[in-house]
Design an enzyme around this catalytic site. Structure first.
Site, PDB file in Angstrom:
ATOM      1  N   HIS A   1     -42.261 -23.215  78.244  1.00 19.00           N
ATOM      2  CA  HIS A   1     -42.365 -21.890  78.862  1.00 19.00           C
ATOM      3  C   HIS A   1     -43.761 -21.319  78.647  1.00 19.00           C
ATOM      4  CE1 HIS A   1     -38.031 -22.415  78.016  1.00 19.00           C
ATOM      5  NE2 HIS A   1     -37.851 -21.728  79.114  1.00 19.00           N
TER       6      HIS A   1
ATOM      7  N   TYR B   1     -44.391 -18.319  77.982  1.00 22.77           N
ATOM      8  CA  TYR B   1     -44.397 -17.356  76.865  1.00 22.77           C
ATOM      9  C   TYR B   1     -44.606 -18.030  75.510  1.00 22.77           C
ATOM     10  CZ  TYR B   1     -39.417 -18.646  76.398  1.00 22.77           C
ATOM     11  OH  TYR B   1     -38.241 -19.331  76.266  1.00 22.77           O
ATOM     12  N   GLU B   2     -44.551 -19.360  75.478  1.00 26.80           N
ATOM     13  CA  GLU B   2     -44.804 -20.049  74.209  1.00 26.80           C
ATOM     14  C   GLU B   2     -46.288 -20.034  73.857  1.00 26.80           C
ATOM     15  OE1 GLU B   2     -42.452 -23.838  73.686  1.00 26.80           O
ATOM     16  OE2 GLU B   2     -41.798 -23.302  75.691  1.00 26.80           O
TER      17      GLU B   2
ATOM     18  N   HIS C   1     -30.995 -13.509  73.320  1.00 26.97           N
ATOM     19  CA  HIS C   1     -31.006 -14.918  73.707  1.00 26.97           C
ATOM     20  C   HIS C   1     -29.643 -15.551  73.456  1.00 26.97           C
ATOM     21  CE1 HIS C   1     -32.808 -18.604  74.968  1.00 26.97           C
ATOM     22  NE2 HIS C   1     -32.651 -19.205  73.806  1.00 26.97           N
TER      23      HIS C   1
ATOM     24  N   HIS D   1     -32.669 -25.426  73.457  1.00 28.92           N
ATOM     25  CA  HIS D   1     -33.355 -26.483  74.178  1.00 28.92           C
ATOM     26  C   HIS D   1     -33.566 -27.688  73.266  1.00 28.92           C
ATOM     27  CE1 HIS D   1     -34.467 -24.204  77.776  1.00 28.92           C
ATOM     28  NE2 HIS D   1     -34.677 -23.185  76.978  1.00 28.92           N
TER      29      HIS D   1
ATOM     30  N   ALA E   1     -31.326 -20.344  83.255  1.00 28.25           N
ATOM     31  CA  ALA E   1     -30.509 -19.165  82.985  1.00 28.25           C
ATOM     32  C   ALA E   1     -31.347 -17.966  83.393  1.00 28.25           C
ATOM     33  CB  ALA E   1     -30.177 -19.094  81.503  1.00 28.25           C
TER      34      ALA E   1
ATOM     35  N   SER F   1     -31.725 -23.206  79.834  1.00 31.70           N
ATOM     36  CA  SER F   1     -31.071 -22.735  78.608  1.00 31.70           C
ATOM     37  C   SER F   1     -29.559 -22.783  78.728  1.00 31.70           C
ATOM     38  CB  SER F   1     -31.462 -21.279  78.328  1.00 31.70           C
ATOM     39  OG  SER F   1     -32.835 -21.159  78.147  1.00 31.70           O
TER      40      SER F   1
ATOM     41  N   ASN G   1     -26.507 -12.809  82.706  1.00 36.18           N
ATOM     42  CA  ASN G   1     -26.353 -11.377  82.394  1.00 36.18           C
ATOM     43  C   ASN G   1     -26.899 -10.595  83.584  1.00 36.18           C
ATOM     44  OD1 ASN G   1     -29.037 -12.554  81.118  1.00 36.18           O
ATOM     45  ND2 ASN G   1     -29.479 -10.438  81.682  1.00 36.18           N
TER      46      ASN G   1
ATOM     47  N   MET H   1     -37.636 -16.510  83.208  1.00 38.87           N
ATOM     48  CA  MET H   1     -38.922 -16.776  82.552  1.00 38.87           C
ATOM     49  C   MET H   1     -39.386 -18.220  82.724  1.00 38.87           C
ATOM     50  SD  MET H   1     -38.221 -14.692  79.011  1.00 38.87           S
ATOM     51  CE  MET H   1     -37.371 -13.095  79.007  1.00 38.87           C
ATOM     52  N   SER H   2     -38.919 -18.893  83.770  1.00 36.07           N
ATOM     53  CA  SER H   2     -39.290 -20.311  83.914  1.00 36.07           C
ATOM     54  C   SER H   2     -39.334 -20.710  85.386  1.00 36.07           C
ATOM     55  CB  SER H   2     -38.258 -21.183  83.179  1.00 36.07           C
ATOM     56  OG  SER H   2     -37.001 -21.125  83.830  1.00 36.07           O
TER      57      SER H   2
HETATM   58  N1  HPA Z   1     -34.464 -11.577  82.200  1.00 35.04           N
HETATM   59  C1  HPA Z   1     -35.328 -12.596  82.099  1.00 35.04           C
HETATM   60  N2  HPA Z   1     -34.972 -13.825  81.789  1.00 35.04           N
HETATM   61  C2  HPA Z   1     -33.666 -14.053  81.557  1.00 35.04           C
HETATM   62  C3  HPA Z   1     -32.706 -13.046  81.644  1.00 35.04           C
HETATM   63  C4  HPA Z   1     -33.122 -11.728  81.984  1.00 35.04           C
HETATM   64  O1  HPA Z   1     -32.327 -10.770  82.080  1.00 35.04           O
HETATM   65  N3  HPA Z   1     -31.500 -13.604  81.361  1.00 35.04           N
HETATM   66  C5  HPA Z   1     -31.747 -14.927  81.133  1.00 35.04           C
HETATM   67  N4  HPA Z   1     -33.047 -15.197  81.253  1.00 35.04           N
END
Ligand code: HPA
Length: 273
Positions: A83, A85-86, A247, A61, A113, A30, A235, A211-212
């Site tokens: 992903h 989660y999709e 996001h 993406h 990310a 991302s 973050n 998440m990937s």
């Molecule tokens: N958690 C999960 N996935 C993420 C985060 C997070 O804080 N930041 C970017 N992708």
């Protein structure tokens, strides 16, 4: 049709549209898609046109396979990934990695990310992935094993190739790019983690959460590919960060780091043995 045959079919389709046979592939996370601007003689194939590829439309993406050369080396970039989660299966989200292998790709650079858990990290940091923790409760290799794709019980001792890690560390040092190191943990999402979950994951040894990546690395190792992983800490994770997550925040922070990320990956490709 077996997964192996599907991957062969996809690879055959791609070969009709692209003659170059890169040995290195990069999965762009991302906000890190800017690397595609470094491609010379680019040729992009939308995922939707490749037989067997799922369709994806997550913000930030693109959805295509971009061939070209960077620093004189042929490379293929996955602009956008799938992903868990999709709602796709782990097998589906990792199908492109099987296809890359059938195309002759031998090394995979995975990028993402993610949120920082290690207190010495700060948003904007790049992190070399030293190892991972699969917290999804699932595995892309569950199901009958096809020995043409890889062994039933693949070893994960050095999932993230030690020589490639050294190359990344040396290259970053020479470029004056600070590179953190740490363990990446997979959380399925799509909700961000709670503060209690992040405390638990820190106790388990995670330095970063995302998440990937983990499913793709498992499939790449199964297929005998060498793996290098680079995360962008966009973050600090829940409970460590003082603000709520979005996001948009993730994308903006990844974009802010993308010049350093591009320089690092470009130079790595120039030096790849
Ligand atoms: N958690 C999960 N996935 C993420 C985060 C997070 O804080 N930041 C970017 N992708």
């Amino acid at each position: 049709m077996s997964k192996f045959e599907k991957a062969l079919e996809a690879a055959r389709y791609i070969r009709q549209r692209e003659q170059r046979q890169p040995k290195v592939a990069v999965i762009l996370g991302s906000g890190l898609g800017g690397l595609v601007e470094e491609l010379e003689q680019p040729n992009a194939i939308p995922y939707g046109q490749i037989p067997g590829f799922p369709a994806s439309n997550v913000a930030g993406h693109a959805a295509r396979l971009a061939f070209g050369s960077i620093g004189g080396r042929d490379v293929v970039l996955m602009q956008g990934r799938f992903h868990y989660y999709e709602g796709l299966s782990m097998s589906e989200i990792t199908f492109p990695v099987c296809v890359l292998r059938q195309l002759g790709v031998e090394s995979l650079i995975v990028t993402n990310a993610c949120g920082g858990i290690n207190g010495s990290f700060a948003p904007g940091d790049l992190m070399l992935i030293t190892d991972h923790i699969n917290m999804s409760g699932n595995n892309p290799l569950i199901g009958p094993n096809d020995d043409r794709l890889g062994p039933r019980f693949p070893d994960m001792t050095e999932a993230y190739d030690p020589a490639l890690r050294r190359l990344a560390e040396d290259t970053a040092a020479e470029l004056g790019i600070s590179l953190q190191k740490g363990v990446y943990a997979l959380y399925t999402g799509p909700s961000f983690e709670t503060a209690a979950e992040i405390r638990a994951f820190r106790t388990l040894g995670a330095d970063a959460i995302g998440m990937s990546t983990v499913p793709e690395v498992i499939v790449a190792r199964h297929a005998g590919m060498r793996v290098l992983g680079i995360s962008c800490i966009t973050n600090m994770a829940t409970g460590i960060a003082r603000t709520k997550h979005s996001h948009e925040e993730v994308l903006a922070a990844a974009n802010a780091s993308s010049q350093r990320f591009r320089l690092l990956v470009r130079t790595l490709l120039e030096r790849w043995e």
